[in-house]
Design a protein around this motif. Structure first.
Motif, mmCIF file in Angstrom:
data_model
loop_
_atom_site.group_PDB
_atom_site.id
_atom_site.type_symbol
_atom_site.label_atom_id
_atom_site.label_comp_id
_atom_site.label_asym_id
_atom_site.label_seq_id
_atom_site.Cartn_x
_atom_site.Cartn_y
_atom_site.Cartn_z
ATOM 1 N N LYS A 1 41.870 4.975 -53.386
ATOM 2 C CA LYS A 1 41.584 6.439 -52.411
ATOM 3 C C LYS A 1 42.392 7.574 -53.035
ATOM 4 C CE LYS A 1 41.255 3.497 -48.515
ATOM 5 N NZ LYS A 1 42.027 3.354 -47.048
ATOM 6 N N THR B 1 45.584 7.959 -53.221
ATOM 7 C CA THR B 1 46.611 8.236 -52.192
ATOM 8 C C THR B 1 47.981 9.029 -52.924
ATOM 9 O OG1 THR B 1 46.193 6.696 -50.814
ATOM 10 C CG2 THR B 1 48.363 7.355 -50.472
ATOM 11 N N TYR B 2 48.758 9.818 -52.396
ATOM 12 C CA TYR B 2 49.681 10.577 -53.161
ATOM 13 C C TYR B 2 50.815 9.456 -53.358
ATOM 14 C CZ TYR B 2 53.678 13.830 -53.485
ATOM 15 O OH TYR B 2 54.685 14.458 -53.930
ATOM 16 N N LEU C 1 45.055 1.870 -51.609
ATOM 17 C CA LEU C 1 45.934 3.439 -51.613
ATOM 18 C C LEU C 1 45.659 3.742 -53.066
ATOM 19 C CD1 LEU C 1 49.334 2.579 -50.035
ATOM 20 C CD2 LEU C 1 47.229 3.748 -48.953
ATOM 21 N N ASP D 1 53.763 8.215 -51.638
ATOM 22 C CA ASP D 1 53.491 7.278 -50.507
ATOM 23 C C ASP D 1 52.957 5.918 -51.162
ATOM 24 O OD1 ASP D 1 53.501 9.380 -48.540
ATOM 25 O OD2 ASP D 1 51.283 9.888 -48.897
ATOM 26 N N VAL D 2 52.622 5.677 -51.869
ATOM 27 C CA VAL D 2 52.321 4.409 -52.690
ATOM 28 C C VAL D 2 53.526 3.811 -53.133
ATOM 29 C CG1 VAL D 2 50.955 3.207 -54.761
ATOM 30 C CG2 VAL D 2 49.835 5.308 -53.441
#
Length: 116
Positions: A58, A60-61, A55, A64-65
């Protein structure tokens, strides 16, 4: 060097191997079923941690993580609770029955680390 008490020597439960000047090494005595359950949970957690790394890679926001991190922490807490339960029901009871009340100090130190 600490010597084994006759009760411990006769049960064969604790392996007192002298690794340092005066610290005995104790081994757990989990059933194969408990050990398999712990290993299975840890394998899942290992996968979750690898997923977290992905994550981050990538981009990821963050929220979210962070939610995934909370899931990993909850999973680790579950392993800790399971291990603590079996420790209390086996190792701690056994050592108290043998007259080793130092196990209570050890347990309190460990619990303080777990609930930080």
């Amino acid at each position: 060097m600490e010597t084994e008490t006759p009760a411990r020597a006769s049960t064969g439960v604790h392996d007192h191997t002298d690794c340092s000047a005066d610290a005995p090494v104790r081994k757990s005595h989990h059933s194969d079923q408990v050990k398999a359950k712990l290993i299975s949970r840890l394998n899942r957690i290992e996968g979750q941690v690898r997923g977290l790394k992905g994550l981050i890679e990538k981009d990821t926001y963050c929220d979210d993580v962070l939610n995934q991190i909370a899931s990993v922490q909850a999973a680790l807490n579950g392993v800790g609770k399971l291990l603590l339960e079996h420790h209390l029901k086996s190792c701690v009871i056994e050592r108290i029955q043998e007259g080793d009340t130092e196990v209570l100090t050890e347990l309190m130190t460990t619990m303080n680390k777990l609930i930080k």
